[in-house]
Design a protein around this motif. Structure first.
Motif, mmCIF file in Angstrom:
data_model
loop_
_atom_site.group_PDB
_atom_site.id
_atom_site.type_symbol
_atom_site.label_atom_id
_atom_site.label_comp_id
_atom_site.label_asym_id
_atom_site.label_seq_id
_atom_site.Cartn_x
_atom_site.Cartn_y
_atom_site.Cartn_z
ATOM 1 N N ASN A 76 31.189 -42.372 45.715
ATOM 2 C CA ASN A 76 32.013 -41.643 46.680
ATOM 3 C C ASN A 76 31.299 -41.379 48.005
ATOM 4 O O ASN A 76 31.753 -40.565 48.798
ATOM 5 C CB ASN A 76 32.469 -40.317 46.054
ATOM 6 C CG ASN A 76 31.309 -39.545 45.447
ATOM 7 O OD1 ASN A 76 30.257 -39.437 46.074
ATOM 8 N ND2 ASN A 76 31.485 -39.010 44.232
ATOM 9 N N ARG A 77 30.171 -42.074 48.239
ATOM 10 C CA ARG A 77 29.380 -41.734 49.434
ATOM 11 C C ARG A 77 29.892 -42.375 50.724
ATOM 12 O O ARG A 77 30.216 -43.566 50.759
ATOM 13 C CB ARG A 77 27.921 -42.170 49.234
ATOM 14 C CG ARG A 77 26.961 -41.077 48.773
ATOM 15 C CD ARG A 77 27.476 -40.194 47.722
ATOM 16 N NE ARG A 77 26.650 -38.982 47.595
ATOM 17 C CZ ARG A 77 26.969 -37.962 46.826
ATOM 18 N NH1 ARG A 77 28.091 -37.982 46.125
ATOM 19 N NH2 ARG A 77 26.197 -36.900 46.746
ATOM 20 N N CYS A 299 32.268 -33.876 43.106
ATOM 21 C CA CYS A 299 32.761 -34.834 44.092
ATOM 22 C C CYS A 299 33.822 -35.708 43.422
ATOM 23 O O CYS A 299 34.050 -35.607 42.218
ATOM 24 C CB CYS A 299 31.636 -35.747 44.571
ATOM 25 S SG CYS A 299 30.232 -34.903 45.284
ATOM 26 N N CYS A 302 33.725 -37.694 39.405
ATOM 27 C CA CYS A 302 32.427 -37.408 38.782
ATOM 28 C C CYS A 302 32.584 -36.243 37.813
ATOM 29 O O CYS A 302 33.194 -35.225 38.158
ATOM 30 C CB CYS A 302 31.390 -37.078 39.857
ATOM 31 S SG CYS A 302 29.765 -36.853 39.110
ATOM 32 N N CYS A 306 27.901 -30.361 40.798
ATOM 33 C CA CYS A 306 26.648 -30.023 41.492
ATOM 34 C C CYS A 306 26.833 -28.951 42.561
ATOM 35 O O CYS A 306 25.872 -28.330 42.984
ATOM 36 C CB CYS A 306 26.069 -31.257 42.153
ATOM 37 S SG CYS A 306 25.747 -32.562 40.981
ATOM 38 N N CYS A 534 26.223 -42.094 44.212
ATOM 39 C CA CYS A 534 25.483 -40.845 44.392
ATOM 40 C C CYS A 534 24.088 -40.986 43.796
ATOM 41 O O CYS A 534 23.941 -41.396 42.638
ATOM 42 C CB CYS A 534 26.227 -39.709 43.698
ATOM 43 S SG CYS A 534 25.247 -38.213 43.623
#
Ligand code: SF4
Length: 668
Positions: A76-77, A299, A302, A306, A534
């Motif tokens: 997802n970056r 995110c 996922c 976090c 990620c």
């Protein structure tokens, strides 16, 4: 048919208010993958070294990683690349959250901004419909506030928004780009967005992404998911908690901060407080976090959580993750409640949570030592915590001393003079680093700090343990299921690594072993940054679900590119070298490749020189750190050596090598 990627970029000329959907070249995807790799190729081709960060000719590229938007967990970056106002080099900063998959679903792999808008605008991307819209009503608004206003105005509650705050608008060199669930913070990319007068980019996409071999791809995805679940239930014994499990360090879920608060430095990255973590502090900080944290969040796609949303009395809810939980607290020498409270305002302003607290603590250190005076800081409150709020305000508005401080410690020290440069002691390549001050040189970290171009140590390290385990039997146990290593020789390096004696630091691991380890760690990070994976599920961890053996399968089945480990290594070396080439063309040389001056008390200059020489050689770079013609030819980058020859870069480096110490060039 294009797989994993959409095959289209959005080119936005802000000066002419022109938007074009441009098909990208599939051969570039084979050579440079996507995300960081293709971003670097575009910057090389289109942003020559004469273009500075705030030139209209600088590009600001939002690149979704190659696998973003596919079912692969944690892909997802968004990789944001540009020329940094602070380092004057290429900046590439990553953010998680939901924006990159949404962009893919709207039909684009990248948004490429060029030129400058005369007035503040935002970009609205809704599948095929793309508009540049007036944002004058958003001037001075916070980053989260902006996202909320735009979602409401557009009546698009599911739209994903990247935005800047006041810091970006006022071109603070460490301004971030915020996304609600994540932020891209390093390198001052938010200042470039502000300079282009783009307040936000809003995206809503409802399309699909195709994968080449869906059955094989889903099998790989399921294996990763199963491994994540297994690792959660089976933390790695014998390593610090953040490496024992997966994800970005789970700062928002944990209460025990003994390790960070006693090992990292407080104030202006100076002071270790070895007995700080008492039962009383633990109780107080426990209560603070429990009452502030509303929920843990993830995110896109996922299963880990976090980040967290935080709600402090009288303040809007905001999101936080990772070590920024502590950076304001520790710079201020205050408590967790204060740190979480000021971080809310700093996040709305859109500021890098690593650099900002250090810059403020640096200013106060100058004040305490008489370098800055009351004349420089009229109105500075007496109360310690109020001082930090005051400084924050001065910086984001570029008022008074805040104008110099807004350029980061390196440039501020130069402007302030009177010995201030001695206090800007925690920089690499002109950028603030983690506040760590340690005893004995660690050769692995030495090389990563020196040669890393990502300007953030946590985005370089990870695959190899940070320190030896005291007992051989523990090491034997550790290497038993270490299938992520590219080669079994890495297991032997670790097995023979002792705390004391002949096989201990700084001379063990040996110089060739250190180079090998650093090269592996760096390669894994660069793969993540091209694929959009990620690092919390990959390169930042010791035994992650993504590794060199399954990445080729993901690329083959996902993007339909015939890939194996050797080809993947070659492709990664290619765009990693291209990042270096961009920076070499901008004047970066060996003299710039050093850790913060006082990072380690005990240094070994001869060993350090040997490490750099050996690493440069392994990478195919000459003694100045410049990729050689032969290594560039091997990677199919002859166009780079041609450019270096035309610019006299090789000739200059030969003459610099024949002199003893090259003069410092700050590229001012
Ligand atoms: S591991 Fe954490 S930071 Fe990474 S994608 Fe998952 S939730 Fe986000």
């Amino acid at each position: 048919m294009r797989y994993a990627e959409t095959g289209f970029n959005l080119e936005v000329d802000l000066t002419r208010k022109n938007i074009v959907r441009v098909q990208s070249d599939p051969r570039d995807t084979e050579l440079y993958l996507g995300g960081l790799g293709t971003n670097a190729k575009i910057l090389w081709d289109r942003v020559p070294p004469e273009v500075d960060a705030f030139s209209p000719d600088n590009l600001l590229i939002f690149g979704a990683g190659l696998l973003c938007g596919t079912p692969a967990t944690g892909c997802n970056r968004t990789i944001v690349s540009t020329i940094s106002p602070q380092t004057k080099l290429m900046a590439f900063s990553m953010m998680g959250g939901f924006w990159a998959p949404e962009l893919k679903y709207a039909g684009y792999d990248k948004v490429i901004l060029r030129g400058k808008s005369p007035d503040l605008v935002y970009l609205w991307i809704h599948n095929d419909k793309v508009e540049i819209r007036d944002a004058s009503h958003l001037a001075g608004k916070g980053s989260n506030e902006t996202a909320q206003i735009l979602r409401k105005e557009l009546n698009q509650p599911k739209a994903q928004v990247v935005s800047i705050g006041l810091a970006g608008e006022n071109r603070v060199y460490y301004a971030s780009i915020e996304q609600g669930r994540s932020s891209a913070s390093r390198g001052g990319i938010g200042a470039v967005m502000g300079d282009k007068k783009v307040k936000a980019i809003v995206v809503r996409g409802t399309g699909d992404i195709n994968v080449a071999k869906p059955v094989e791809y889903l099998e790989q995805c399921n294996e990763v998911l199963e491994y994540i679940k297994w690792r959660e239930d089976n933390p790695i014994p014998g390593v610090i908690p953040i490496f024992a499990v997966l994800g970005s360090p789970q700062e928002m879920a944990i209460h025990d901060e003994k390790w960070h608060t006693e090992n990292f430095s407080w104030g202006n990255a100076r002071l270790r407080r070895k007995d700080f973590w008492t039962e009383e502090v633990e109780k107080e900080w426990y209560d603070t976090l429990e009452s502030a944290r509303t929920r843990l969040i993830s995110c896109y796609n996922c299963p880990l959580k976090c980040g967290a949303t935080l709600s402090l009395p009288g303040l809007p809810t905001y999101m936080m993750k990772c070590f920024s939980k502590l950076t304001y607290t520790m710079a201020t020498m205050s408590n967790l409640e204060f740190g979480l409270t000021i971080a809310q305002r700093a996040t709305e302003h859109g500021l890098d949570g690593y650099s900002t607290p250090q810059v403020m603590a640096f200013a106060l250190e100058l004040y305490e030592n008489g370098i800055l005076t009351d004349d420089d800081m009229p109105g500075l409150p007496a109360d310690n915590e109020e001082k930090f709020y005051w400084l924050l305000d001065q910086i984001v508005n570029r008022q008074g001393i805040g104008d110099a401080l807004a350029n980061g410690t390196y440039w501020a020290a130069k402007e302030i003079g009177k010995g201030a440069e001695e206090y800007a002691h925690n920089n690499i390549k002109k950028h603030e680093q983690l506040p760590l001050k340690l005893g004995m040189l660690n050769p692995i970290y030495y090389l990563m700090y020196c040669t890393g171009e990502k300007i953030n140590i946590t985005q370089i390290e990870g695959q190899f343990p940070q320190a030896p385990f005291p007992k051989r039997e523990h090491r034997e146990k550790f290497v038993k299921d270490w299938f992520q290593v590219p080669d079994d020789r890495f297991k032997q390096y670790f097995l023979d690594w002792e705390l004391r004696g002949e096989n201990s630091m700084p001379f063990y691991p040996t110089v060739p072993m250190v180079c090998d380890i650093v090269d592996w760690m760096e390669r894994m990070h660069y793969i993540d940054d091209a694929l959009g994976v990620c690092t919390g599920l990959s390169s930042f961890h010791l035994k992650p679900p993504y590794h060199i053996h399954n990445f080729p399968k993901f690329i083959s089945a996902g993007a339909g590119i015939d890939m194996d480990e050797a080809k993947l290594t070659q492709a990664t070396n290619r765009y990693r070298t291209l990042v270096r080439a961009i920076n070499i063309r901008r004047g970066m040389r060996r003299k710039d490749e050093r850790p913060p001056e006082d990072h380690w008390k005990k240094r070994f200059p001869e060993l350090e020189a040997e490490l750099l020489d050996a690493y440069y050689e392994l990478k195919g770079w000459n003694k100045e750190g410049i990729p050689t013609q032969a290594s560039l030819a091997e990677l199919g980058l002859d166009y780079v050596s041609k450019d270096f020859i035309q610019r006299g870069i090789y000739a200059d480096s030969e003459s610099a090598l024949s002199k003893e110490a090259p003069a410092e060039n700050d590229q001012e």
